[in-house]
Design a protein around this motif. Structure first.
Motif, PDB file in Angstrom:
ATOM      1  N   ARG A 113       0.684  -1.299  -0.128  1.00 28.34           N
ATOM      2  CA  ARG A 113       0.024  -0.221  -0.113  1.00 28.34           C
ATOM      3  C   ARG A 113       1.016   1.042   0.067  1.00 28.34           C
ATOM      4  NH1 ARG A 113      -1.961   4.140   2.326  1.00 28.34           N
ATOM      5  NH2 ARG A 113      -4.194   4.771   2.084  1.00 28.34           N
ATOM      6  N   SER A 114       1.816   1.446   0.856  1.00 26.27           N
ATOM      7  CA  SER A 114       2.728   2.570   1.022  1.00 26.27           C
ATOM      8  C   SER A 114       3.366   2.774  -0.431  1.00 26.27           C
ATOM      9  CB  SER A 114       3.598   2.349   2.070  1.00 26.27           C
ATOM     10  OG  SER A 114       4.257   1.218   2.031  1.00 26.27           O
ATOM     11  N   GLN A 166       5.433   3.361  -6.589  1.00 20.30           N
ATOM     12  CA  GLN A 166       6.319   2.423  -6.905  1.00 20.30           C
ATOM     13  C   GLN A 166       5.738   1.087  -7.222  1.00 20.30           C
ATOM     14  OE1 GLN A 166       8.556   2.073  -3.399  1.00 20.30           O
ATOM     15  NE2 GLN A 166       9.242   4.248  -3.338  1.00 20.30           N
ATOM     16  N   ALA A 167       6.433   0.029  -7.879  1.00 16.59           N
ATOM     17  CA  ALA A 167       5.960  -1.285  -8.296  1.00 16.59           C
ATOM     18  C   ALA A 167       5.390  -1.941  -7.162  1.00 16.59           C
ATOM     19  CB  ALA A 167       6.806  -1.909  -8.977  1.00 16.59           C
ATOM     20  N   ILE A 168       4.336  -2.957  -7.522  1.00 17.97           N
ATOM     21  CA  ILE A 168       3.865  -3.885  -6.437  1.00 17.97           C
ATOM     22  C   ILE A 168       4.469  -5.031  -6.357  1.00 17.97           C
ATOM     23  CG2 ILE A 168       1.668  -4.989  -5.429  1.00 17.97           C
ATOM     24  CD1 ILE A 168       0.299  -2.531  -6.495  1.00 17.97           C
ATOM     25  N   LYS A 200      -9.881  -2.418   5.003  1.00 19.54           N
ATOM     26  CA  LYS A 200      -9.644  -0.937   5.466  1.00 19.54           C
ATOM     27  C   LYS A 200      -8.735  -0.572   4.636  1.00 19.54           C
ATOM     28  CE  LYS A 200      -7.720   1.044   9.753  1.00 19.54           C
ATOM     29  NZ  LYS A 200      -6.600   1.736   9.164  1.00 19.54           N
ATOM     30  N   ASN A 201      -7.445  -1.339   4.259  1.00 30.48           N
ATOM     31  CA  ASN A 201      -6.446  -0.747   3.366  1.00 30.48           C
ATOM     32  C   ASN A 201      -7.052  -0.432   1.871  1.00 30.48           C
ATOM     33  OD1 ASN A 201      -4.362  -0.682   5.092  1.00 30.48           O
ATOM     34  ND2 ASN A 201      -3.556  -2.709   4.759  1.00 30.48           N
ATOM     35  N   LEU A 202      -8.079  -1.343   1.547  1.00 28.40           N
ATOM     36  CA  LEU A 202      -8.488  -1.042   0.160  1.00 28.40           C
ATOM     37  C   LEU A 202      -9.352   0.366   0.120  1.00 28.40           C
ATOM     38  CD1 LEU A 202      -8.744  -2.438  -2.608  1.00 28.40           C
ATOM     39  CD2 LEU A 202     -10.684  -3.617  -1.574  1.00 28.40           C
ATOM     40  N   THR A 203      -9.995   0.476   1.080  1.00 26.02           N
ATOM     41  CA  THR A 203     -10.959   1.713   1.253  1.00 26.02           C
ATOM     42  C   THR A 203      -9.992   3.158   1.294  1.00 26.02           C
ATOM     43  OG1 THR A 203     -12.505   0.837   2.746  1.00 26.02           O
ATOM     44  CG2 THR A 203     -12.393   3.258   2.724  1.00 26.02           C
ATOM     45  N   ARG A 249      -3.741  -1.289  -9.888  1.00 24.47           N
ATOM     46  CA  ARG A 249      -3.473  -2.646  -9.877  1.00 24.47           C
ATOM     47  C   ARG A 249      -3.544  -3.087  -8.402  1.00 24.47           C
ATOM     48  NH1 ARG A 249       0.815  -0.965 -13.137  1.00 24.47           N
ATOM     49  NH2 ARG A 249       2.274  -1.088 -11.508  1.00 24.47           N
ATOM     50  N   TYR A 250      -3.009  -2.159  -7.520  1.00 22.57           N
ATOM     51  CA  TYR A 250      -3.120  -2.912  -5.943  1.00 22.57           C
ATOM     52  C   TYR A 250      -4.648  -2.903  -5.537  1.00 22.57           C
ATOM     53  CZ  TYR A 250      -3.295  -2.005  -0.998  1.00 22.57           C
ATOM     54  OH  TYR A 250      -3.618  -2.254   0.306  1.00 22.57           O
TER      55      TYR A 250
END
Length: 356
Positions: free
Chosen positions: A33-34, A40-42, A149-152, A228-229
């Motif tokens: 996520r960061s 940056q690439a995942i 949560k992170n997705l939101t 993409r994330y």
């Protein structure tokens, strides 16, 4: 049940490994996520998700086999009780010479019978598997909440990034007419000093334009990375949701089966006790004439007690039947959900297609 115990240990090991893989993948998504927020690439390989799915499938298949094994063991209890009701070949043979000795042997066998212990062990194993599944379900729900949560937050980040990108593009579009205007002025300007000033203005404008173009590229890359994330997060949330649904089907099947086993044990135990009471009544009836009065008194007492018990039993019977039917209906529904979810395993079990 040694193999069964070994299979439970194997399931526990598989659940622990599955939880480790799930934690690892969620941690990767958390870390990504960061990185995604900075464009940056995942580092989340599809192979990792496939590996989790593959392992979870093996784990659920193993637990489904355990549940089918519990069903087989439960079915065997009826045979155990049938054997307890009747005399063995040896007891029947002894009965030719001494009915009292034959009955004594049977009573001793009933006294030491371990059906209760076996059933309690079976229920304990069901509870062990249920706890295993409930622990896995809690893990799935925990990770699902984290990823959601992170997705939101990431959806908000991408919305902001797209807004910034639109602003940059609007600024670029606003600069185009100014650049064209300066270029036209330069092309018709004959005064060297004025031409030099115009060229300086154009150079500064182009510098700003190039900076905005570079910023646009950065914003586009960041937006694509976040996108993409987001797709990866959505896929993982969907996977966790499906896994949780499977766990709930397995838990429902086991809990309903445990209820049914308790009902079965209660019914068979009462049946066995009734058979014993009938044997006692028959023996009292066979008492000789010399004790006829005592026997009649005993029978009268037994009759009165039996009538009271019979009345109580009849009054409870309706409730018992309603409860038993309800449990059987619940089991039928649980079995249907289980069979639908694990069709291949049920077919392999029913047709004995192991090793094929």
């Amino acid at each position: 049940m040694a193999d069964f115990n070994a299979q439970i240990l194997e399931s526990q090991k598989q659940v622990a490994e599955a939880q480790s893989k799930i934690s690892d993948l969620t941690a990767r998504i958390d870390a990504a996520r960061s990185s995604a927020a900075n464009g940056q690439a995942i580092d989340i390989a599809n192979a990792t998700l496939e590996d989790v799915h593959k392992h979870v499938d093996v784990m659920n298949a193993n637990i489904a086999e355990l549940i089918m094994g519990l069903d087989d063991v439960t079915a065997g209890f009826s045979k155990d009780f049938d054997a307890m009701r009747s005399k063995t070949g040896w007891e029947s043979f002894i009965g030719i010479f001494s009915s009292a000795k034959s009955e004594s042997l049977r009573q001793e066998r009933l006294r030491t019978a371990s059906v209760d212990e076996k059933l309690q062990d079976l229920i304990a194993k069901s509870d062990t598997i249920v706890k295993l599944l409930e622990n896995q379900l809690a893990t799935l729900n925990e990770h699902k909440a984290r990823v959601e949560k992170n997705l939101t937050e990431t959806l908000t980040d991408r919305e902001t990034t797209v807004g910034e990108l639109e602003q940059v593009r609007a600024m670029l579009q606003g600069m185009d007419p100014k650049i064209i205007e300066l270029e036209n002025k330069i092309s018709v300007e004959t005064d060297a000093a004025a031409r030099t000033r115009l060229e300086s203005d154009l150079a500064e404008l182009n510098k700003q334009h190039n900076a905005l173009v570079q910023e646009e590229q950065v914003k586009v890359a960041k937006s694509q990375t976040l996108e993409r994330y987001i797709e990866t997060g959505k896929t993982w949330v969907d996977s966790l949701q499906n896994q949780a649904a499977t766990q709930m089907v397995l838990i429902n099947k086991l809990q309903t089966d445990t209820k049914q086993r308790v009902v079965l044990y209660d019914a068979l135990t009462k049946s066995l006790k009734t058979a014993q009471q009938q044997d006692v009544a028959h023996r009292i009836n066979e008492i000789g004439v010399e004790t006829d009065k005592e026997a009649q008194a005993a029978m009268a007492a037994i009759g009165a007690a039996t009538n009271d018990r019979m009345a109580d039993m009849l009054e409870r019977h309706e409730g018992d039947i309603v409860f038993a039917r309800k449990v059987l209906e619940e089991k039928a529904k649980a079995d249907e959900r289980f069979a639908r979810r694990f069709q291949a395993i049920v077919e392999k079990h029913d047709k004995n297609l192991y090793g094929g």
